[in-house]
Design an enzyme around this catalytic site. Sequence first.
Site, PDB file in Angstrom:
ATOM      1  N   ASP A  82       0.801  -1.238   0.000  1.00  0.00           N
ATOM      2  CA  ASP A  82       0.000   0.000   0.000  1.00  0.00           C
ATOM      3  C   ASP A  82       0.830   1.283   0.000  1.00  0.00           C
ATOM      4  OD1 ASP A  82      -2.458  -0.979  -0.332  1.00  0.00           O
ATOM      5  OD2 ASP A  82      -3.100  -0.825   1.755  1.00  0.00           O
ATOM      6  N   LYS A  85       3.746   1.003  -4.731  1.00  0.00           N
ATOM      7  CA  LYS A  85       4.613   0.373  -5.734  1.00  0.00           C
ATOM      8  C   LYS A  85       3.909   0.274  -7.086  1.00  0.00           C
ATOM      9  CE  LYS A  85       5.078  -3.325  -3.169  1.00  0.00           C
ATOM     10  NZ  LYS A  85       4.468  -2.871  -1.926  1.00  0.00           N
ATOM     11  N   THR A  86       2.682  -0.257  -7.044  1.00  0.00           N
ATOM     12  CA  THR A  86       1.949  -0.460  -8.295  1.00  0.00           C
ATOM     13  C   THR A  86       1.649   0.876  -8.958  1.00  0.00           C
ATOM     14  OG1 THR A  86       0.917  -2.243  -7.079  1.00  0.00           O
ATOM     15  CG2 THR A  86       0.045  -1.796  -9.251  1.00  0.00           C
ATOM     16  N   HIS A 130       6.789 -10.133  -3.519  1.00  0.00           N
ATOM     17  CA  HIS A 130       7.765 -11.176  -3.245  1.00  0.00           C
ATOM     18  C   HIS A 130       8.463 -11.659  -4.497  1.00  0.00           C
ATOM     19  CE1 HIS A 130       7.600 -12.010   0.978  1.00  0.00           C
ATOM     20  NE2 HIS A 130       6.310 -11.752   0.950  1.00  0.00           N
TER      21      HIS A 130
HETATM   22  P1  GDP Z   1       1.279  -1.131  -3.413  1.00  0.00           P
HETATM   23  O1  GDP Z   1       0.561  -2.119  -2.547  1.00  0.00           O
HETATM   24  O2  GDP Z   1       2.577  -0.724  -2.804  1.00  0.00           O
HETATM   25  O3  GDP Z   1       1.421  -1.557  -4.831  1.00  0.00           O
HETATM   26  O4  GDP Z   1       0.398   0.202  -3.374  1.00  0.00           O
HETATM   27  P2  GDP Z   1      -0.606   0.783  -4.460  1.00  0.00           P
HETATM   28  O5  GDP Z   1       0.126   1.323  -5.615  1.00  0.00           O
HETATM   29  O6  GDP Z   1      -1.661  -0.224  -4.722  1.00  0.00           O
HETATM   30  O7  GDP Z   1      -1.204   2.008  -3.671  1.00  0.00           O
HETATM   31  C1  GDP Z   1      -1.967   1.851  -2.496  1.00  0.00           C
HETATM   32  C2  GDP Z   1      -2.915   2.999  -2.345  1.00  0.00           C
HETATM   33  O8  GDP Z   1      -2.206   4.218  -2.198  1.00  0.00           O
HETATM   34  C3  GDP Z   1      -3.829   3.205  -3.563  1.00  0.00           C
HETATM   35  O9  GDP Z   1      -5.103   3.552  -3.119  1.00  0.00           O
HETATM   36  C4  GDP Z   1      -3.178   4.350  -4.301  1.00  0.00           C
HETATM   37  O10 GDP Z   1      -4.102   5.106  -5.030  1.00  0.00           O
HETATM   38  C5  GDP Z   1      -2.590   5.152  -3.166  1.00  0.00           C
HETATM   39  N1  GDP Z   1      -1.450   5.928  -3.599  1.00  0.00           N
HETATM   40  C6  GDP Z   1      -0.345   5.443  -4.223  1.00  0.00           C
HETATM   41  N2  GDP Z   1       0.527   6.442  -4.470  1.00  0.00           N
HETATM   42  C7  GDP Z   1      -0.038   7.592  -3.992  1.00  0.00           C
HETATM   43  C8  GDP Z   1       0.377   8.964  -3.956  1.00  0.00           C
HETATM   44  O11 GDP Z   1       1.454   9.340  -4.423  1.00  0.00           O
HETATM   45  N3  GDP Z   1      -0.451   9.830  -3.363  1.00  0.00           N
HETATM   46  C9  GDP Z   1      -1.644   9.443  -2.826  1.00  0.00           C
HETATM   47  N4  GDP Z   1      -2.401  10.366  -2.255  1.00  0.00           N
HETATM   48  N5  GDP Z   1      -2.066   8.178  -2.867  1.00  0.00           N
HETATM   49  C10 GDP Z   1      -1.279   7.248  -3.433  1.00  0.00           C
END
Ligand code: GDP
Length: 511
Positions: A82, A85-86, A130
């Site tokens: 969260d 990364k994605t 992972h």
């Molecule tokens: P991952 O689990 O690391 O791949 O995280 P995700 O890319 O799925 O992001 C998790 C949540 O954080 C999602 O709801 C994204 O929209 C949010 N998010 C990711 N990057 C940002 C950012 O730069 N700013 C904000 N406000 N939200 C972000």
Amino acid sequence: RDVDHVLDCLMDSEVNVDRVRPSSILNDTCVKHVVQRSGMKFVWTKLSETREKVNKDATCRAPDPALLRPRPPVVTIMGHVDHGKTTLLDSLRMSQITATEAGGITQHIGAFTVRLASGETMTVLDTPGHAAFSSIRARGASITDIVILVVAADDGVMEQTVESIRHARNAGVPMIVAVNKCDKVQADPERVKRELLSHDVVCEEFGGDIQAVHVSALKGEGLVELTEAVVALAEVLELKAEHEGAMEGAVIESRTDKGKGPVSTALVQRGALQRGAVLVSGRTWAKVRFMFDESGSTLDRAEPSQAVQICGWRELPSAGESILEVETEQRAREVLSYRLYLDDQQRQSEEQKTVSANQEAHQTQYRLQRAELAHLSWRQRKNALYQKNKEVFNTRAKERDSEEGSPRLGIIIKGDVDGSVETLLNVLDSYDAQDQCELNLIHFGTGDVSETDVNLAHTFSGSVYGFNVSVPRPVQQMALKKGVPIKLQSVIYKLIEELKEELSQKLPSET
Ligand code: GDP
């Protein structure tokens, strides 16, 4: 007469009666008679099969320093769940579409290229979580040059942040910190950098050499700065490779594509990959029919640090496997035949190991029996031993299955790469066997589930757990026939859940 002679030899020499090799006194037919007459179980190796096979494996070519030229960095994004990364992968990928105005749909092939206005590029591996650890540590050699550690500025350093740092360190891969979600009001990037200090990640502003870039993956802010930081670090690392000659690389991803059939994405690490090249990887080979980049365009040539999707595999190679180019199809077949021969050798030595362990116990027993019988005449003793030995063998199989005592769960762990197996073993290490089901780790290793695994599991009434590996059809059928459960997962924690589930099922129900 021969048979009697053999039995005499067996009795006198205390040879391991379940592994007899034909020798001058024991030829094949003779041993077969003994097997039939005595009801004992024999495993023997035909002499003709043990002949050394000449090493015909493919090897990396010698480096030629004169041909070394700079190559772009290969980057993996890691960090806590969260933390973005994605989102960061997506926005980096999108930034390319607009920048190059390709406009097309980028395909997910396991990696993509990010281009700076200055013309410099970086290759980003987009296998998340992972799987990324694993590809970093694929086959012991790292295919990643730089890790981008994503830390959310509103959340700070979390468990998987620390885990990622450890993995990058173990693999000897330098890091760049992307402090993400800086658009948020609660964002506190300075706190993130302070927290990182206690994990020995010292950013530049604290006098260290780790670059930290403030980004917002969601809004696409700071991406150019992040890419520039990567390119700057790459310059310091002086990443170089030969851009000509036979290709060497690694498999990043393998799958069956709806349109193209079996495809795998290769990361070129040395040399030039051209259409028509013959490649070997693991236990399979390819004549490269087509190559595609992430925008779906066909390519005729790919150079170091480029990731390309390849069509033309006989069977799909596994992710993490190395790829070598060979001269001809004939040569590819030769290499594979040699590798299969090695597998066979290894399987035999594994079998031998299990057998030896059993034998040791039985030999001790055998010696004790001999001592007991010391007062008898030589011939009486021989007969008694012969009878006893037969019993031992007849009951051994049963003994093994119905061992009393606490419930036991025998397991075999197979993973795609060392990293994933290691992770699973770490989890197993932390399993506390007190008052619970005893965990018996029979065997572990990398690669697809093999017949040996199934045999071992069958012998110890255990199960096979596979992470990111597959089960060839003949092995599947064999497992089905023998009733050996095989559990496959591509998500580590789900595999662990399943394992825990099975352990708890083995516990006696409370009364
Ligand atoms: P991952 O689990 O690391 O791949 O995280 P995700 O890319 O799925 O992001 C998790 C949540 O954080 C999602 O709801 C994204 O929209 C949010 N998010 C990711 N990057 C940002 C950012 O730069 N700013 C904000 N406000 N939200 C972000």
